[in-house]
Design a protein around this motif. Structure first.
Motif, PDB file in Angstrom:
ATOM      1  N   THR A  38      -1.818 -11.988 -11.960  1.00 39.75           N
ATOM      2  CA  THR A  38      -2.728 -10.711 -12.655  1.00 39.75           C
ATOM      3  C   THR A  38      -2.991  -9.639 -11.750  1.00 39.75           C
ATOM      4  O   THR A  38      -3.118  -9.869 -10.620  1.00 39.75           O
ATOM      5  CB  THR A  38      -4.019 -11.416 -13.202  1.00 39.75           C
ATOM      6  OG1 THR A  38      -4.851 -11.971 -12.243  1.00 39.75           O
ATOM      7  CG2 THR A  38      -3.625 -12.727 -14.323  1.00 39.75           C
ATOM      8  N   PRO A  39      -3.570  -8.681 -12.130  1.00 39.08           N
ATOM      9  CA  PRO A  39      -3.881  -7.564 -11.327  1.00 39.08           C
ATOM     10  C   PRO A  39      -5.124  -7.985 -10.277  1.00 39.08           C
ATOM     11  O   PRO A  39      -5.419  -7.783  -9.001  1.00 39.08           O
ATOM     12  CB  PRO A  39      -4.444  -6.397 -12.171  1.00 39.08           C
ATOM     13  CG  PRO A  39      -3.425  -6.578 -13.201  1.00 39.08           C
ATOM     14  CD  PRO A  39      -3.485  -8.222 -13.388  1.00 39.08           C
ATOM     15  N   SER A  40      -6.096  -8.937 -10.764  1.00 37.05           N
ATOM     16  CA  SER A  40      -7.252  -9.231  -9.989  1.00 37.05           C
ATOM     17  C   SER A  40      -6.480 -10.444  -8.970  1.00 37.05           C
ATOM     18  O   SER A  40      -7.176 -10.449  -7.816  1.00 37.05           O
ATOM     19  CB  SER A  40      -8.092 -10.303 -10.990  1.00 37.05           C
ATOM     20  OG  SER A  40      -8.782  -9.514 -11.710  1.00 37.05           O
ATOM     21  N   GLN A  41      -5.499 -11.049  -9.176  1.00 37.04           N
ATOM     22  CA  GLN A  41      -4.886 -11.694  -8.204  1.00 37.04           C
ATOM     23  C   GLN A  41      -4.225 -11.100  -7.028  1.00 37.04           C
ATOM     24  O   GLN A  41      -4.271 -11.278  -5.762  1.00 37.04           O
ATOM     25  CB  GLN A  41      -4.000 -12.753  -8.722  1.00 37.04           C
ATOM     26  CG  GLN A  41      -4.889 -13.963  -9.432  1.00 37.04           C
ATOM     27  CD  GLN A  41      -3.460 -14.831 -10.221  1.00 37.04           C
ATOM     28  OE1 GLN A  41      -2.824 -14.338 -10.742  1.00 37.04           O
ATOM     29  NE2 GLN A  41      -3.895 -16.112 -10.267  1.00 37.04           N
ATOM     30  N   VAL A  42      -3.700  -9.922  -7.636  1.00 35.88           N
ATOM     31  CA  VAL A  42      -3.114  -9.123  -6.599  1.00 35.88           C
ATOM     32  C   VAL A  42      -4.266  -8.503  -5.736  1.00 35.88           C
ATOM     33  O   VAL A  42      -4.081  -8.328  -4.485  1.00 35.88           O
ATOM     34  CB  VAL A  42      -2.147  -8.007  -7.175  1.00 35.88           C
ATOM     35  CG1 VAL A  42      -1.615  -6.829  -6.362  1.00 35.88           C
ATOM     36  CG2 VAL A  42      -0.976  -8.554  -7.996  1.00 35.88           C
ATOM     37  N   ALA A  43      -5.147  -7.869  -6.215  1.00 38.50           N
ATOM     38  CA  ALA A  43      -6.293  -7.360  -5.515  1.00 38.50           C
ATOM     39  C   ALA A  43      -7.086  -8.362  -4.720  1.00 38.50           C
ATOM     40  O   ALA A  43      -7.320  -7.872  -3.438  1.00 38.50           O
ATOM     41  CB  ALA A  43      -7.312  -6.676  -6.384  1.00 38.50           C
ATOM     42  N   ALA A  44      -7.005  -9.489  -4.998  1.00 33.55           N
ATOM     43  CA  ALA A  44      -7.501 -10.655  -4.126  1.00 33.55           C
ATOM     44  C   ALA A  44      -6.392 -11.038  -2.858  1.00 33.55           C
ATOM     45  O   ALA A  44      -6.963 -11.838  -2.095  1.00 33.55           O
ATOM     46  CB  ALA A  44      -8.059 -11.901  -4.938  1.00 33.55           C
ATOM     47  N   GLN A  46      -3.861 -12.682  -3.326  1.00 35.61           N
ATOM     48  CA  GLN A  46      -3.013 -13.930  -3.711  1.00 35.61           C
ATOM     49  C   GLN A  46      -1.513 -13.702  -3.952  1.00 35.61           C
ATOM     50  O   GLN A  46      -0.668 -14.484  -3.885  1.00 35.61           O
ATOM     51  CB  GLN A  46      -3.791 -14.587  -4.893  1.00 35.61           C
ATOM     52  CG  GLN A  46      -5.008 -15.000  -4.717  1.00 35.61           C
ATOM     53  CD  GLN A  46      -5.701 -15.469  -5.732  1.00 35.61           C
ATOM     54  OE1 GLN A  46      -5.294 -15.578  -6.861  1.00 35.61           O
ATOM     55  NE2 GLN A  46      -7.002 -16.187  -5.605  1.00 35.61           N
ATOM     56  N   ALA A  47      -1.122 -12.408  -4.107  1.00 39.93           N
ATOM     57  CA  ALA A  47       0.383 -12.183  -4.259  1.00 39.93           C
ATOM     58  C   ALA A  47       0.899 -12.094  -3.129  1.00 39.93           C
ATOM     59  O   ALA A  47       0.440 -11.574  -1.957  1.00 39.93           O
ATOM     60  CB  ALA A  47       0.439 -10.814  -5.152  1.00 39.93           C
ATOM     61  N   ARG A  49       3.014 -10.319   0.057  1.00 38.03           N
ATOM     62  CA  ARG A  49       3.173  -8.905   0.449  1.00 38.03           C
ATOM     63  C   ARG A  49       4.506  -8.422   0.475  1.00 38.03           C
ATOM     64  O   ARG A  49       4.638  -7.331   0.242  1.00 38.03           O
ATOM     65  CB  ARG A  49       2.517  -8.813   1.816  1.00 38.03           C
ATOM     66  CG  ARG A  49       0.884  -9.073   1.973  1.00 38.03           C
ATOM     67  CD  ARG A  49       0.228  -7.654   1.210  1.00 38.03           C
ATOM     68  NE  ARG A  49      -1.154  -7.982   1.369  1.00 38.03           N
ATOM     69  CZ  ARG A  49      -1.635  -7.472   0.413  1.00 38.03           C
ATOM     70  NH1 ARG A  49      -1.152  -6.493  -0.484  1.00 38.03           N
ATOM     71  NH2 ARG A  49      -3.124  -7.634   0.181  1.00 38.03           N
ATOM     72  N   THR A  50       5.422  -9.517   0.590  1.00 35.35           N
ATOM     73  CA  THR A  50       6.943  -9.102   0.628  1.00 35.35           C
ATOM     74  C   THR A  50       7.548  -9.900  -0.562  1.00 35.35           C
ATOM     75  O   THR A  50       6.820 -10.901  -0.771  1.00 35.35           O
ATOM     76  CB  THR A  50       7.653  -9.305   1.779  1.00 35.35           C
ATOM     77  OG1 THR A  50       7.484 -10.693   2.061  1.00 35.35           O
ATOM     78  CG2 THR A  50       6.949  -8.557   2.906  1.00 35.35           C
ATOM     79  N   GLY A  51       8.510  -9.471  -1.239  1.00 36.06           N
ATOM     80  CA  GLY A  51       9.120 -10.290  -2.221  1.00 36.06           C
ATOM     81  C   GLY A  51       8.809  -9.886  -3.449  1.00 36.06           C
ATOM     82  O   GLY A  51       7.983  -8.806  -3.595  1.00 36.06           O
ATOM     83  N   ILE A  52       9.749 -10.240  -4.624  1.00 39.66           N
ATOM     84  CA  ILE A  52       9.421  -9.909  -5.934  1.00 39.66           C
ATOM     85  C   ILE A  52       8.454 -10.768  -6.709  1.00 39.66           C
ATOM     86  O   ILE A  52       8.627 -11.908  -6.455  1.00 39.66           O
ATOM     87  CB  ILE A  52      10.791  -9.832  -6.746  1.00 39.66           C
ATOM     88  CG1 ILE A  52      11.556  -8.931  -5.964  1.00 39.66           C
ATOM     89  CG2 ILE A  52      10.902  -9.527  -8.003  1.00 39.66           C
ATOM     90  CD1 ILE A  52      13.060  -8.669  -6.413  1.00 39.66           C
ATOM     91  N   PHE A  53       7.432 -10.294  -7.259  1.00 40.82           N
ATOM     92  CA  PHE A  53       6.818 -10.923  -8.392  1.00 40.82           C
ATOM     93  C   PHE A  53       6.617 -10.289  -9.544  1.00 40.82           C
ATOM     94  O   PHE A  53       6.769  -9.068  -9.636  1.00 40.82           O
ATOM     95  CB  PHE A  53       5.564 -11.575  -7.595  1.00 40.82           C
ATOM     96  CG  PHE A  53       4.683 -10.577  -7.066  1.00 40.82           C
ATOM     97  CD1 PHE A  53       4.949  -9.802  -5.990  1.00 40.82           C
ATOM     98  CD2 PHE A  53       3.477  -9.958  -8.071  1.00 40.82           C
ATOM     99  CE1 PHE A  53       4.028  -8.927  -5.441  1.00 40.82           C
ATOM    100  CE2 PHE A  53       2.768  -9.004  -7.573  1.00 40.82           C
ATOM    101  CZ  PHE A  53       3.126  -8.461  -6.200  1.00 40.82           C
TER     102      PHE A  53
END
Length: 155
Positions: A38-44, A46-47, A49-53
């Motif tokens: 989710t955008p919240s997880q990306v902001a935190a 948790q996503a 930094r490299t790679g596709i998601f």
């Protein structure tokens, strides 16, 4: 070489080939895994930094902007808590609209920009495939027939 040694060698070679095959399958499977955030997880953070998601949420109303080249589109995906700026180059799906759900697949670029390689527009929660709707109607009609039969048998 004795027959016993030949069997052990055959079993060892078979296990080695099986192990290499399993490793190749697992490697291919791992490379094709695409996780959803989710955008919240990306902001935190948790996503990756490299790679596709994938990132999913609602397309923020009024955020869709076409670039001068006519092919590049920028928009914001939100989960009502956080927002992420998305840039996509290509044709958008027909169901893509502001205020509707969308899932984008790509990778993070510099800053908090998400460069999408694929945009998937989501159906609303009321969507039902025609086959499923037909099956439900048939099941409902059969249920009414069965109820009438049971009611007639009780009389």
């Amino acid at each position: 070489m004795k027959a016993r040694h030949q069997r052990l060698l055959l079993i060892g070679v078979s296990l080695a080939v099986l192990g290499i095959g399993a490793a190749l399958v697992l490697t291919a499977f791992r490379q094709n895994l695409v996780f959803f955030f989710t955008p919240s997880q990306v902001a935190a953070g948790q996503a990756p930094r490299t790679g596709i998601f994938r990132v999913g949420g609602l397309v923020e109303p009024g955020s869709v902007r076409r670039q001068a080249d006519g092919v590049t589109v920028a928009f914001v995906v939100s989960d009502h808590a956080r927002k992420i700026q998305v840039q996509y180059r290509g044709a958008l799906p027909d169901l893509f609209k502001e205020g509707r759900g969308a899932v984008v697949q790509g990778r993070l670029a510099e800053g908090r920009l998400f460069v999408a390689q694929q945009v998937l527009a989501k159906h609303d929660e009321n969507y039902m495939p025609a086959e499923a709707a037909y099956a439900l109607r048939q099941g409902q009609a059969q249920g009414k027939t069965a109820m009438r039969t049971l009611a007639g048998a009780e009389r």
